[in-house]
Design a protein around this motif. Structure first.
Motif, PDB file in Angstrom:
ATOM      1  N   MET A   1       0.843  -1.160   0.000  1.00  0.00           N
ATOM      2  CA  MET A   1       0.000   0.000   0.000  1.00  0.00           C
ATOM      3  C   MET A   1       0.898   1.236   0.000  1.00  0.00           C
ATOM      4  O   MET A   1       1.896   1.282   0.711  1.00  0.00           O
ATOM      5  N   LYS A   2       0.530   2.209  -0.808  1.00  0.00           N
ATOM      6  CA  LYS A   2       1.260   3.473  -0.869  1.00  0.00           C
ATOM      7  C   LYS A   2       0.315   4.589  -0.436  1.00  0.00           C
ATOM      8  O   LYS A   2      -0.836   4.645  -0.870  1.00  0.00           O
ATOM      9  N   PHE A   3       0.813   5.473   0.430  1.00  0.00           N
ATOM     10  CA  PHE A   3       0.028   6.628   0.853  1.00  0.00           C
ATOM     11  C   PHE A   3       0.992   7.743   1.231  1.00  0.00           C
ATOM     12  O   PHE A   3       2.203   7.525   1.341  1.00  0.00           O
ATOM     13  N   SER A   4       0.462   8.937   1.417  1.00  0.00           N
ATOM     14  CA  SER A   4       1.306  10.045   1.851  1.00  0.00           C
ATOM     15  C   SER A   4       0.653  10.746   3.035  1.00  0.00           C
ATOM     16  O   SER A   4      -0.563  10.751   3.182  1.00  0.00           O
ATOM     17  N   SER A   5       1.510  11.324   3.856  1.00  0.00           N
ATOM     18  CA  SER A   5       1.059  12.075   5.012  1.00  0.00           C
ATOM     19  C   SER A   5       2.135  13.092   5.342  1.00  0.00           C
ATOM     20  O   SER A   5       3.333  12.758   5.317  1.00  0.00           O
ATOM     21  N   ALA A   6       1.731  14.328   5.615  1.00  0.00           N
ATOM     22  CA  ALA A   6       2.663  15.417   5.945  1.00  0.00           C
ATOM     23  C   ALA A   6       3.754  15.561   4.887  1.00  0.00           C
ATOM     24  O   ALA A   6       4.897  15.873   5.194  1.00  0.00           O
ATOM     25  N   GLY A   7       3.394  15.295   3.639  1.00  0.00           N
ATOM     26  CA  GLY A   7       4.335  15.454   2.545  1.00  0.00           C
ATOM     27  C   GLY A   7       5.363  14.342   2.412  1.00  0.00           C
ATOM     28  O   GLY A   7       6.315  14.451   1.650  1.00  0.00           O
ATOM     29  N   ILE A   8       5.195  13.257   3.156  1.00  0.00           N
ATOM     30  CA  ILE A   8       6.113  12.117   3.083  1.00  0.00           C
ATOM     31  C   ILE A   8       5.381  10.939   2.442  1.00  0.00           C
ATOM     32  O   ILE A   8       4.227  10.656   2.776  1.00  0.00           O
ATOM     33  N   GLN A   9       6.055  10.251   1.516  1.00  0.00           N
ATOM     34  CA  GLN A   9       5.502   9.055   0.878  1.00  0.00           C
ATOM     35  C   GLN A   9       5.774   7.844   1.771  1.00  0.00           C
ATOM     36  O   GLN A   9       6.890   7.670   2.265  1.00  0.00           O
ATOM     37  N   VAL A  13       4.422  -2.482   3.382  1.00  0.00           N
ATOM     38  CA  VAL A  13       4.602  -3.755   2.692  1.00  0.00           C
ATOM     39  C   VAL A  13       4.556  -4.882   3.723  1.00  0.00           C
ATOM     40  O   VAL A  13       5.359  -4.910   4.649  1.00  0.00           O
ATOM     41  N   ASP A  14       3.613  -5.785   3.570  1.00  0.00           N
ATOM     42  CA  ASP A  14       3.503  -6.934   4.462  1.00  0.00           C
ATOM     43  C   ASP A  14       3.703  -8.183   3.618  1.00  0.00           C
ATOM     44  O   ASP A  14       2.961  -8.415   2.669  1.00  0.00           O
ATOM     45  N   MET A  15       4.718  -8.945   3.950  1.00  0.00           N
ATOM     46  CA  MET A  15       5.031 -10.135   3.160  1.00  0.00           C
ATOM     47  C   MET A  15       4.432 -11.379   3.807  1.00  0.00           C
ATOM     48  O   MET A  15       4.055 -11.360   4.969  1.00  0.00           O
ATOM     49  N   GLN A  16       4.384 -12.441   3.034  1.00  0.00           N
ATOM     50  CA  GLN A  16       3.880 -13.722   3.513  1.00  0.00           C
ATOM     51  C   GLN A  16       4.913 -14.401   4.396  1.00  0.00           C
ATOM     52  O   GLN A  16       6.098 -14.365   4.107  1.00  0.00           O
ATOM     53  N   GLY A  17       4.453 -15.055   5.427  1.00  0.00           N
ATOM     54  CA  GLY A  17       5.334 -15.881   6.232  1.00  0.00           C
ATOM     55  C   GLY A  17       5.150 -17.326   5.829  1.00  0.00           C
ATOM     56  O   GLY A  17       5.003 -18.200   6.667  1.00  0.00           O
ATOM     57  N   SER A  18       5.136 -17.599   4.525  1.00  0.00           N
ATOM     58  CA  SER A  18       4.796 -18.911   3.997  1.00  0.00           C
ATOM     59  C   SER A  18       6.025 -19.593   3.391  1.00  0.00           C
ATOM     60  O   SER A  18       6.829 -18.950   2.719  1.00  0.00           O
ATOM     61  N   LEU A  43       7.611   0.819   5.416  1.00  0.00           N
ATOM     62  CA  LEU A  43       7.230   0.067   6.611  1.00  0.00           C
ATOM     63  C   LEU A  43       7.099  -1.385   6.199  1.00  0.00           C
ATOM     64  O   LEU A  43       6.225  -1.723   5.401  1.00  0.00           O
ATOM     65  N   GLY A  44       7.969  -2.232   6.700  1.00  0.00           N
ATOM     66  CA  GLY A  44       7.997  -3.625   6.262  1.00  0.00           C
ATOM     67  C   GLY A  44       7.604  -4.594   7.355  1.00  0.00           C
ATOM     68  O   GLY A  44       8.282  -4.673   8.376  1.00  0.00           O
ATOM     69  N   GLY A  45       6.533  -5.326   7.129  1.00  0.00           N
ATOM     70  CA  GLY A  45       6.086  -6.330   8.080  1.00  0.00           C
ATOM     71  C   GLY A  45       6.322  -7.725   7.549  1.00  0.00           C
ATOM     72  O   GLY A  45       6.151  -7.993   6.365  1.00  0.00           O
ATOM     73  N   ASP A  46       6.731  -8.602   8.429  1.00  0.00           N
ATOM     74  CA  ASP A  46       6.996 -10.004   8.097  1.00  0.00           C
ATOM     75  C   ASP A  46       7.980 -10.168   6.946  1.00  0.00           C
ATOM     76  O   ASP A  46       7.831 -11.072   6.121  1.00  0.00           O
ATOM     77  N   PHE A  47       8.982  -9.313   6.887  1.00  0.00           N
ATOM     78  CA  PHE A  47      10.038  -9.496   5.883  1.00  0.00           C
ATOM     79  C   PHE A  47      10.803 -10.788   6.171  1.00  0.00           C
ATOM     80  O   PHE A  47      11.326 -11.412   5.263  1.00  0.00           O
ATOM     81  N   ASN A  48      10.868 -11.167   7.443  1.00  0.00           N
ATOM     82  CA  ASN A  48      11.550 -12.401   7.847  1.00  0.00           C
ATOM     83  C   ASN A  48      12.942 -12.506   7.228  1.00  0.00           C
ATOM     84  O   ASN A  48      13.337 -13.555   6.742  1.00  0.00           O
TER      85      ASN A  48
END
Length: 120
Positions: A1-9, A13-18, A43-48
């Motif tokens: 997912m891409k979004f911006s807030s306060a002028g920052i991109q 990214v959430d990866m599979q734990g499979s 922001l990376g979740g479950d990069f493992n």
């Protein structure tokens, strides 16, 4: 997912734990969608994947790792009581200033929470 807030991109990214989805496929996909290299936070979740992983080389070229740059103690986020593996990451483009970073243990998850304070 891409979004911006306060002028920052931001890229969340959430990866599979499979075991049946190769890490190379996931990181190739992520690297193709993460286009911005300035004024950006990934922001990376479950990069493992540990910080030293070859899968993170592209991110390391363009961004600073939250904990390696401004953290203190063990950088690994799983499991919380005996750090073994860096499964979650925050990568900050080199034009942004990291004020501090911390890892917060919680009993509500097997992941440690991670927090980084950024200044433009």
């Amino acid at each position: 997912m891409k979004f911006s807030s306060a002028g920052i991109q931001f890229y969340a990214v959430d990866m599979q734990g499979s075991f049946d989805v190769p890490k190379a496929w996931e990181f190739k996909f992520a690297n193709n969608i993460i286009q911005n290299t300035s004024n950006t936070i990934v922001l990376g979740g479950d990069f493992n994947a540990p910080y030293e992983s070859v899968f993170l080389d592209r991110l390391e070229q363009n961004y600073n790792h939250f904990f390696s740059k401004k953290g203190n103690g063990f950088r690994e986020t799983w499991p919380w009581n005996f750090p073994l593996l860096s499964i979650d990451h925050i990568w900050v483009s080199k034009d942004l200033t990291m004020v501090n970073s911390e890892k917060i243990a919680t009993r509500d998850s097997d992941h440690s929470m991670i927090k980084t304070v950024i200044r433009k």
